[in-house]
Structure formats: C-alpha cells, structure tokens
Design a protein around this motif. Structure first.
Motif, mmCIF file in Angstrom:
data_model
loop_
_atom_site.group_PDB
_atom_site.id
_atom_site.type_symbol
_atom_site.label_atom_id
_atom_site.label_comp_id
_atom_site.label_asym_id
_atom_site.label_seq_id
_atom_site.Cartn_x
_atom_site.Cartn_y
_atom_site.Cartn_z
ATOM 1 N N UNK A 141 0.835 -1.202 0.000
ATOM 2 C CA UNK A 141 0.000 0.000 0.000
ATOM 3 C C UNK A 141 0.867 1.249 0.000
ATOM 4 N N UNK A 142 1.898 1.258 0.859
ATOM 5 C CA UNK A 142 2.754 2.441 0.949
ATOM 6 C C UNK A 142 3.465 2.707 -0.366
ATOM 7 N N UNK A 143 3.921 1.667 -1.043
ATOM 8 C CA UNK A 143 4.558 1.834 -2.344
ATOM 9 C C UNK A 143 3.582 2.418 -3.360
ATOM 10 N N UNK A 144 2.327 1.928 -3.320
ATOM 11 C CA UNK A 144 1.343 2.322 -4.324
ATOM 12 C C UNK A 144 0.873 3.760 -4.158
ATOM 13 N N UNK A 145 0.757 4.237 -2.920
ATOM 14 C CA UNK A 145 0.244 5.604 -2.719
ATOM 15 C C UNK A 145 1.339 6.649 -2.850
ATOM 16 N N UNK A 146 2.593 6.219 -2.859
ATOM 17 C CA UNK A 146 3.716 7.143 -3.034
ATOM 18 C C UNK A 146 4.176 7.090 -4.486
ATOM 19 N N UNK A 147 5.329 7.690 -4.761
ATOM 20 C CA UNK A 147 5.873 7.674 -6.128
ATOM 21 C C UNK A 147 6.720 6.434 -6.394
ATOM 22 N N UNK A 148 6.802 5.522 -5.431
ATOM 23 C CA UNK A 148 7.608 4.309 -5.621
ATOM 24 C C UNK A 148 7.145 3.514 -6.840
ATOM 25 N N UNK A 150 5.033 4.399 -9.289
ATOM 26 C CA UNK A 150 4.907 5.148 -10.544
ATOM 27 C C UNK A 150 6.234 5.638 -11.100
ATOM 28 N N UNK A 151 7.154 6.059 -10.220
ATOM 29 C CA UNK A 151 8.397 6.687 -10.673
ATOM 30 C C UNK A 151 9.657 5.905 -10.302
ATOM 31 N N UNK A 152 9.535 4.886 -9.465
ATOM 32 C CA UNK A 152 10.706 4.085 -9.109
ATOM 33 C C UNK A 152 11.541 4.675 -7.992
ATOM 34 N N UNK A 153 11.000 5.655 -7.269
ATOM 35 C CA UNK A 153 11.657 6.183 -6.074
ATOM 36 C C UNK A 153 10.643 6.996 -5.283
ATOM 37 N N UNK A 154 10.948 7.259 -4.042
ATOM 38 C CA UNK A 154 10.145 8.188 -3.244
ATOM 39 C C UNK A 154 11.054 8.910 -2.261
ATOM 40 N N UNK A 155 10.651 10.104 -1.884
ATOM 41 C CA UNK A 155 11.388 10.843 -0.864
ATOM 42 C C UNK A 155 10.941 10.337 0.498
ATOM 43 N N UNK A 156 11.870 9.770 1.251
ATOM 44 C CA UNK A 156 11.566 9.287 2.598
ATOM 45 C C UNK A 156 11.553 10.430 3.596
ATOM 46 N N UNK A 157 12.434 11.402 3.395
ATOM 47 C CA UNK A 157 12.486 12.521 4.323
ATOM 48 C C UNK A 157 13.558 13.513 3.931
ATOM 49 N N UNK A 158 13.428 14.704 4.468
ATOM 50 C CA UNK A 158 14.403 15.775 4.261
ATOM 51 C C UNK A 158 14.762 16.354 5.622
ATOM 52 N N UNK A 159 16.057 16.563 5.866
ATOM 53 C CA UNK A 159 16.491 17.245 7.074
ATOM 54 C C UNK A 159 17.046 18.606 6.692
ATOM 55 N N UNK A 160 16.444 19.665 7.239
ATOM 56 C CA UNK A 160 16.869 21.021 6.935
ATOM 57 C C UNK A 160 18.122 21.391 7.727
#
Length: 312
Positions: A141-148, A150-160
C-alpha cells in the motif's frame, strides 16, 4: 574534522531509519546494527566500481553485547548540512516476503494505525474489523500511494539545516510536486543542482560497469543527498539490508516492469526519474535566475533614468 552535535546527528539517524538501529559515534564513524546481509554487500562493494558511491565499511564491532557495522560518517566535516533520503526502486519488499506472507501471515496493529493515520479509508473492511494488516499489505500500500510504484523512487524525508526533519511525502505520486521538493531542498541554487546532476551521471556510468549491481536485486536501498553551506554536494548509496544476490539463471535489467518471479527492482527506473526531475529543476532554477537578473537590470535602468532626469 568537525563533528556533528549529538542533537543534529540524532536528527540524521531519525531520517536514515529506525533510531534503534544506530549508535551515535565519534571519530568520523557511524555504528549501524549488525546485518549479515548488509555486511556481505558492503564487503563486496569495497572492491566494486561502486565503492566511490557507498560509505566506507570498516568491519564489525561489538559494543555492550551488541554487534554493529562500522561505517563512514558521511556528514563528518560538513557545515550545517541539508539531507534528503530517496528510497530507490519500484518496490520495497522482497519476493520471499510475499511467499512468507502467504504461508504464515502475521497481523500488525501498528502498521494498521500507520495506514489509517495517512488515509482512514485505505484499510479494507475486514482489516478495519481486525484492526490490523500484514506487513506485506502495508508495504505494498505504501509503495502504491507514493511515487515508488509510478516513478521508481520516493522521498523518505528531508532534514533542513536547522535539524528539522520533514516527512510529508508519503502520498506524493507525480513529478511536479517532487520537483518543487527538490527546489525547496536546494533553495533553487544552480551550483547544488548541477553538482547533484553530475554525481548522478557518474553513478549511472558506475552502475553499468558494476559486477555487484549486475548480480544483485537492490531492494529498500536509498540515495542520500547531502549538501552544506560550503557549496559541497554529494550523493551516496546506503542501506543494503534487503539487497540479495539474484538466483542462478536470472538476469536483471533494473528498469523493466516487475512481475513476481522476475526479481526486477526498478532501480534504474528510479534513477532515470530523479535525473529527469533534476533536469527540469535546473531549467526552472535558471529561469528564476534570469528573472532576477532581468529585474535587477530593470531596477538599475530605472535608477539611471532617475539620475539622468535629475541632472537634466
């Protein structure tokens, strides 16, 4: 080399994965909980064409009754770094996890609650009654609702640069909002975007020559993007705890559609998506620079006209 404060290093550990898997360390090293699979991968990578793209592996270490991987601290010496973790591939679960889930499914209430937190309508009626889902169901489910997917990757997080961790990308599926995220992450600075683009081009060439990449199914691995205030920018391959040798007789392309049994991971699909994203981000950043330059020129012209009018 300047070391991270414990607070900021802890923020990176939160971004990189489960905090219990890491021990904060000094001396330019990070200790990661021991994984036989990851240790085997890192050992091979140290003599592969990809060795320049992975953290240096110093071997095992025992501390307080626990075993760890001794890894290069990729943030050591950086000044207020900004970090992004991109999970690579079109799936984040192994094929053997599908088989195990069919044979002996284990219901997880914690993953049900994670799913409901993102989308209360996501669980099936039966799952709502159980108040639980299987780990495989959650991961799919998590893969399907993210860009995993559709695009073959997803952003897990960003640290400012102030240590704040952003994770609000779990329902982002298309390229435009991800381009916005990259522009925000880099503050639209062309030299950073171009440095990342150059690094990815070099990575793509190294993957073509890599014996490791041609013989392994790369699942759950990330690309770690790091830049700081001193104009340094780099990208590293991390997390190989699910990266497995492919079965005999199987050949991977890494950019073909996955169907159960072919072991395709979509790593190159994700890499191509990020490279396309970066190209478009660079075009937008250049357009912004030109607009600012034109505005500055116009302002200078207006000042000149005022001066000429005043002296006339």
């Amino acid at each position: 080399m300047m070391q991270w404060s414990k607070r900021r290093q802890s923020s990176w550990v939160q971004l990189a994965g489960h905090q219990g898997n890491f021990q904060l360390s000094e001396g330019g090293e990070v200790l990661k909980r021991w994984s036989e699979i990851e240790a085997a991968c890192l050992h091979l990578l140290m003599s592969d064409t990809l060795r320049e793209f992975v953290p240096r592996y110093y071997g095992p270490l025992s501390r307080n009754g626990s075993n760890y991987l001794r890894l290069e601290d990729l943030l050591s010496g950086l000044s207020n770094p900004v970090i992004m973790d991109c999970k690579m591939g079109v799936r984040t679960y192994l094929e053997e996890e599908i088989i195990k889930a069919r044979i002996s499914p284990v219901l997880r209430s914690d993953m049900y609650h994670k799913m409901v937190k993102v989308d209360p309508s996501a669980p099936l009626a039966e799952e709502h009654v159980q108040g639980a889902v299987t780990k495989l169901r959650y991961m799919q489910w998590r893969d399907a609702v993210s860009s995993t997917t559709t695009l073959g990757f997803r952003i897990e997080g960003i640290m400012l640069d102030n240590g704040t961790v952003l994770r609000d990308f779990n329902k982002t599926q298309s390229l435009p909002p991800l381009i916005d995220a990259f522009l925000s992450f880099t503050k639209s600075k062309l030299h950073i975007l171009r440095a990342y683009q150059s690094r990815l081009l070099a990575l793509r060439e190294a993957l073509k020559e890599s014996g490791f990449f041609s013989t392994h199914e790369v699942i759950g691995s990330s690309l770690l993007f790091v830049h700081d205030t001193s104009r340094r920018a780099n990208i590293w391959m991390i997390d190989f705890g699910k990266t497995m040798p492919i079965p005999n007789g199987v050949q991977l392309q890494h950019d073909m559609p996955w169907v159960e049994g072919n072991h395709e991971d979509g790593y190159l699909t994700g890499l191509a998506s990020i490279m396309q994203l970066l190209s478009e981000a660079i075009q937008r950043a250049r357009g912004g620079c030109l607009e600012r330059s034109d505005s500055q020129t116009l302002a200078e012209d207006e000042v000149g006209m005022d001066v000429q009018s005043g002296t006339g």
